[in-house]
Design an enzyme around this catalytic site. Structure first.
Site: not given
Ligand SMILES: Cc1cc2nc3c(=O)[nH]c(=O)nc-3n(C[C@H](O)[C@H](O)[C@H](O)COP(=O)(O)OP(=O)(O)OC[C@H]3O[C@@H](n4cnc5c(N)ncnc54)[C@H](O)[C@@H]3O)c2cc1C
Ligand code: FES
Ligand code: FES
Lengths: 751, 470
Positions: A191, A222, A226, A304, A336, A338, A707
């Site tokens: 990603q 997903f 990343e 987050r 997804r 995060f 997400e």
């Protein structure tokens, strides 16, 4: 809609990494990893492996030509373990052989001596021992201490949410090919092509311009690709660099499950205070994040959690603390949502417990405290263009929530062993990378002299339809037909310094960048057309479906003629453009600012049936009203909502990540780790998009979608508890996933 | 030792000399570079590798089944028609492909060829498709992206287009071709494969492969260097039914078992329950003998056959002997059987009068999963009293268990809730569950007790008041 990608998918012609025809002489790589969770790596013996048939070489940390370091946020992760191992699955050596099977056989012959050290697996234990990834983070709003004194009731409790394996169907993979002048070209399933480029360059000791990364598509990501696609690309790159031969590395499923990190499990404490009428006055929470053995993206994920710790509710006094705990498990990573889902899970639990204590329906507490236009979040941002209450009330009304509750109560009264349950789940999710500088993208468009168009952006296509969306934006802006446009591979030589395709921002950022690039081209074409048609007012030229209009008047100028004219008039048919999300900022010291461009909101109603005799359940329906702004592609957006929902339900119900006492993953195959199949997914999913809610901060007024809908799955968890409470009036522990085992034990175990 | 293998792959004749244990998945992807068939797990659990396997029937037509190519040794496709996604492609998208596209049945695309193969198999075998059965045909395919909603819409769309097809005459295959569900060459597929000479059985080797659904999960790599023999190559017989018994050849597949009319009328409802066995492609390959010999404590067929009091016939060359089922297992994964002995058949005696079977299975996920605990109760009654009972349980000990004491206790008892509760107390003394990936030992014990209740409630709803169960 009928994307080029999808046509190839249904024909089985889409090329994933393992489908690329490997060049002659390609070596196949197999990763050898630690079988001990924590220890000193005394010695690696590769002699037997080297003697194994077909083996070319076995690489260890001493073969790394540059820096043996792949940590992207914090430099705390080695590519190949040098002196210590920190989790079971940590890569220690790389076998390169002439075939997959020979590599696998040789890998079994690599020996390592490890002197074990005491491991830690529990985040609270890690916290007590001071084993932290970074200093703790706190978000505050108002003054909880004095607010609790005003409350009629205060409830304290604990909530646990489990990890989640990404289970992208295409496992981690990369193909690295040596290129001229000591460079490397890597085809990677990532990603984040720039992360792969940067880290590989670091590992090989090359400047970034010698590493080219190319990504066609991913068989699912997903979040799992990343940060965690990088190691495999860097290993393949290292292999190719050292051997001067192409190297292919495709993780077998079981290895992928064992080695790579997952969604972070969280253990949390909460304290919530309310007035008798259900108004929430104060909320405190402490989140213990199980980060695993290195930082990976844990710091941003932790943050987050705090951003979303109050979910959809306005709470005037909040104090939330989060700690990232370092343990001897594979480094957990983006998934997804995060960290957002883990935060929301806790407040939803607190509300249910409060409702029980107040003898209220949870839905009334939820409704009473919903965020409305002009409210402040604990991080200082004020709600804008905010339609949450509208979606909530619309969902309740449109899907006859009160009638359903009544129907369910009647059913439960007459059914002894089978019970139904229902729950409502509002969501509010902030859109932007919370690391502000990542909110940038660029795009490159070429129009070729035959009128065909190539578009490159930083976006990675992984099934979320970003290529189709980018194509829609370009076609809409330039006025050409969709089939003229090819959205090209994501390639670091064409588009540089890319942000990962993550945070649901792929279509937003890259859509905007493509929009700007297309606008520039359109402006030039307007000028060319005006000159050609002898029109003085060039802004009166428009193009729709490749028909050139002068004012309302259709002209004879064809698309091909226009493009050829532009070329021969020496007007550039290429355009590069850049986009940075405006008006966002966040002060990491004060934890205040306006980190998000906007919020996505919506409401879901879940209904389930629980067989209380056997401890099993079915999800009967999930009905959703969701704010998508002005959709760039309703079919894609609907698919994203449905898919995210199923993943959220999986996380909350059947997907259980279990490590044994040695820290070895025992749910390391699809036979033991259960994602939803066609029967476990909801029998009925209704998705309605809220109408007339254009979003000024999105490309063509759209909103991000990837997400947020995952968090609707939390509603299904509570629907199951709701059904269970019709069988047994109990204060069930809040532990997810609520597996068949937990259901049966809660209902029948006398302890 | 390499073997000579001849078969049709899509519309091409393949004639190779190759390691007989190489999987069709590896052959397609590695040797033929047909990469539409995907590897998602290599253990039968995702369906991304699904292909169709067509065998010639005695009537001269082809019977197609969906199978997991990751568990299918290439020796098994001798003389057959293998269809991969590439073999469905025409110039234009076919109806299933088109519906998957327009209804949002595909996102990342990795699972998509597998789903299309399973759907195609469903339409080939079901001239009157329904959504519910169509969904059941996708029970072996995992999609991580779509939440299955778009896939169900696609299926619905194909069904309705099929139902309104203009041409409803001619053979089923010709209608499928006319409706753009299959490419034209399927009209002649049986001619292709009928030309392939029949297989000469190979020399017996000490390692038998039947369906391969157990062996190829863990041992695919070792099998490449082991001398093996293929049970299905020796002979393929059908289930025989007489007045007193069913005789199941050892290599009867689970699918053949549940679609046998005689078994369905003797054991009504069992076929539906056995939809929980693996998945459609697994049931198409998994054999009864393989299930028994694998000796997994949670083997479903073993659990059922144990309760039914089946007899096993073992064969070694020309010598044969029989054994009552519960005498087969010696301990964890060990059997009272010589390695050379094969299970030639399993015999289920038919009981006259009031004989009923209840079979229960609970797993982490209800479909495409191995049981946490399973249990069967075969019970014969006269009026309200039990003539004889046989209770089996899996997942609660090292082997598939026959609960002898409990079964004996039940013999001759009047059916009542209190008898049931006493039986449950006895059950607890006969089992020894352990904690593993499928559940804690406490859970497994509780679950088995609940399943025993479920047997009674299901079999004797009028005699066991629900209030007395809770
Ligand atoms: C995805 C998946 C899901 C599954 N789900 C289930 C489930 O729900 N329930 C369940 O019970 N099982 C399940 N299984 C396990 C497996 O499918 C069954 O045990 C099956 O019946 C094995 O049969 P087979 O013919 O494929 O065995 P094989 O793999 O061919 O053989 C298994 C063993 O039996 C021996 N053998 C085979 N035939 C004979 C014979 N005639 N005589 C002597 N020995 C023989 C072999 O040598 C080998 O040791 C599942 C497997 C997979 C991969
Ligand atoms: S690869 Fe997953 S079932 Fe074959
Ligand atoms: S579309 Fe990605 S797994 Fe199904």
């Amino acid at each position: 809609m009928k994307g080029y990608d999808s046509i190839q998918h249904v024909r089985g012609e889409s090329v994933f990494i393992d489908d690329i025809k490997a060049p002659q002489g390609t070596l196949h790589a197999y990763v050898v990893y630690s079988k001990i969770a924590h220890g000193v790596l005394e010695r690696i013996d590769t002699s037997e492996a080297l003697a194994s048939p077909g083996v070319h070489s076995v690489l260890t940390s001493s073969d790394v030509t540059g820096e043996n370091q792949i940590g992207s946020v914090i430099a705390d992760e080695e590519l190949l373990a040098a002196h210590h191992v920190h989790f079971i699955g940590q890569p220690v050596a790389l076998v390169l052989a002439d075939s997959k099977i020979n590599a696998l056989r040789a890998a079994k012959k690599v020996r390592m001596d490890i002197t074990p050290l005491q491991p830690i697996f529990d985040p609270r234990e890690a916290y007590e021992k001071g084993s932290l990834i970074m200093p703790e983070k706190i978000f505050t709003l108002g003054d909880t201490e004095s607010a609790f004194k005003e409350c009629d009731i205060i409830i304290e409790g604990k909530a646990e949410s489990g990890g989640q394996e990404h289970l992208y169907l295409e496992t981690q993979s990369a193909l690295a090919i040596p290129s001229e002048g000591n460079g490397i070209k890597i085809f990677s399933s990532t990603q984040s092509p720039t992360a792969v480029q940067k880290i590989t360059a670091r590992v090989l000791g090359l400047p970034m311009n010698m590493v080219e990364v190319d990504v066609t598509r991913l068989g699912g990501g997903f979040g799992g690709k990343e940060d965690q696609a990088t190691a495999w690309a860097a290993l393949a790159g290292l292999g190719a660099f050292v051997t001067k031969r192409p190297v292919k590395l495709v993780l077998p499923r079981q290895e992928d499950m064992r080695i790579t990190g997952k969604r972070h499990p969280y253990s949390s404490d909460y304290k919530i205070g309310l007035k008798k009428d259900g108004t929430i006055l104060a909320y405190e929470a402490v989140f213990y994040q199980n980060a695993g053995a290195s930082a990976d993206l844990s710091p941003a994920i932790l943050e987050r959690t705090l951003f979303h710790c109050t979910n959809s509710y306005y709470i005037p006094h909040v104090k939330a603390k989060a700690v990232s705990c370092k343990t001897n498990l594979p480094p957990n990573t983006a998934f997804r949502g995060f960290g957002g889902p883990q935060g929301m899970f806790v407040i939803e639990a607190a509300i249910r417990k409060a409702a029980k204590k107040l003898n209220m329906d949870p839905v009334d507490i939820q409704h009473k405290n919903l965020l409305v236009e002009g409210n402040e979040f604990p991080y200082g941002q004020i709600t804008e263009y905010f339609y949450l209450k509208r979606s909530f009330e619309h969902a309740l009304e449109k899907f006859s929530f009160r009638e359903s509750q009544k129907r369910i109560a009647e059913f439960n009264a007459s059914s002894k062993l089978v019970k139904k349950g229902i729950a409502v789940m509002p969501i509010c999710f902030g859109i932007s990378f919370t690391t502000t500088f990542l909110n940038q993208a660029s795009a490159l468009i070429h129009i070729y002299t035959d009128g065909s168009i190539s578009v490159s952006t930083a976006a990675i296509e992984m099934g979320q339809g970003v290529n189709s969306k980018v194509r829609n934006v370009v076609a809409h802006t330039i006025g050409c037909n969709h089939n003229r446009i090819k959205v090209d591979t994501t390639n670091t030589s064409r588009v540089a310094n890319t942000s990962p395709t993550a945070a649901s921002k792929g279509a937003d950022l890259n859509g905007f960048a493509a929009l700007h690039a297309a606008e520039a081209l359109f402006d030039r074409l307007q000028k060319v057309a005006a000159a050609e048609l002898g029109v003085t007012e060039e802004k009166s030229i428009s193009i729709k479906n490749e028909i050139v209009y002068s004012g309302e008047q259709q002209t004879q100028l064809t698309w091909e003629q226009l493009i050829w004219k532009a070329y021969t008039s020496r007007v550039s048919l290429s355009s590069q453009a850049y986009h940075a999300t405006p008006d966002i900022h966040f002060n990491k010291e004060t934890s205040k600012g306006r980190p998000f461009a906007y919020h996505v909101t919506g409401t879901a109603i879940s209904e389930v049936t629980v067989d209380c005799l056997r401890g099993i359940y079915e999800v009967d329906s999930v009905k959703i009203v969701h704010d998508i702004g002005k959709s760039l592609d309703p079919m894609i957006d609907r698919g994203q909502v449905e898919g995210a929902l199923a993943q959220g339900i999986g996380w909350m119900t059947s997907e259980e990540v279990i490590y044994n006492q040695e820290g070895r993953l025992i749910t390391d195959a699809l036979s033991t780790y259960k994602v939803p199949d066609i029967y476990a997914a909801p029998k009925e999913i209704i998705v309605e998009f809220l109408e007339d809610v254009p979003n000024p901060y999105g490309p063509l007024k759209a909103k991000a979608v990837g997400e947020p809908p995952l968090m609707y799955g939390i509603g299904t968890f509570h629907a199951i508890l709701n059904a269970m409470s019709a069988y047994k009036d109990d204060d069930f522990e809040i532990v997810s996933p609520i597996t068949h085992e937990r259901v049966l034990m809660y209902l029948h175990d006398s302890k | 030792m390499d073997a000579h293998i001849t078969f049709y792959l899509n519309s091409d004749l393949i004639d190779v000399t190759i390691n007989p244990s190489i999987t069709v998945l590896d052959f397609l992807r590695g040797e033929k570079h047909l990469t539409g068939t995907k590897e998602g797990c290599r253990e039968g659990d995702c369906g991304a590798c699904t292909v169709l396997l067509g065998s010639l029937t005695p009537a001269g037509s082809i019977n197609y089944k969906s199978v997991n190519s990751c568990l299918l040794p290439i020796a098994e496709v001798y003389g057959k028609h293998v269809v991969s996604i590439e073999g469905l492609n025409d110039r234009e998208l076919n109806l299933i492909q088109h519906s998957m596209l327009t209804e949002g049945g595909t996102q990342c695309g990795f699972c998509t060829p597998g789903f299309i193969m399973s759907m195609t198999n469903y339409f080939i075998n079901n001239p009157e498709p329904t959504l519910e059965k169509g969904i059941a045909a996708l029970d072996g395919n995992i999609c991580r992206c779509t939440g299955y909603a778009g896939i169900k819409r696609a299926l619905e769309n194909v069904i309705s287009r099929w139902n309104s097809r203009p041409i409803k005459t001619g053979s089923h295959v010709s209608q499928l071709i006319a409706s753009r569900l299959l490419p034209g060459y399927f009209a002649h597929a049986e001619q292709f494969i009928s030309t392939i000479p029949t297989l000469q059985p190979s020399a017996p080797a000490p390692r038998f492969i039947a369906g391969g659904t157990d062996l190829f999960v863990q041992q695919w790599e070792a099998l490449l260097t082991t001398d093996v023999s293929f049970i299905n190559h020796q002979n393929k017989e059908s289930i025989r039914e007489t007045d007193i018994e069913f005789i199941l050849p050892g290599n009867t597949t689970v699918e053949e078992f549940i679609s046998h009319p005689g078994i369905n009328s003797y054991l009504p409802g069992l076929a539906d329950q056995l939809q929980l066995f693996g998945s459609t492609p697994i049931r198409n390959r998994a054999t009864i003998a393989g299930n028994i010999v694998n000796a997994s404590p949670i083997a479903d067929m073993a659990n059922i056959l144990m309760a039914l009091g089946a007899t096993i016939e073992l064969q070694n060359g020309t010598s044969r002997r029989t054994l009552p089922f519960e005498k087969l297992y010696a301990g964890y994964k060990s059997l009272h059987k010589d390695p050379e002995e094969i299970i030639s058949s399993v015999i289920i005696a038919k009981h006259q009068g009031n004989a009923r079977l209840s079979y229960e299975k609970i797993s982490r996920r209800m479909h495409l999963d191995i049981a946490s605990v399973n249990s069967s109760l075969f019970i014969r009654t006269e009026g309200n009293s039990i003539v004889s009972a046989r209770l089996s349980a899996g997942g609660v000990g090292p082997i598939p268990m026959f609960l002898e004491k409990t079964s004996e206790f039940l013999n001759g008892k009047e059916i009542s809730a209190s008898v049931m509760h006493s039986a449950i107390e006895l059950v607890k003394t006969e089992i020894a569950p352990i904690t593993d990936a499928r559940g804690s030992k406490e859970y497994k014990q509780l679950l088995l007790c609940q399943l025993v209740k479920a047997h009674f409630i299901k079999l004797f709803p009028e005699l066991i008041p629900v209030e007395e169960v809770v």
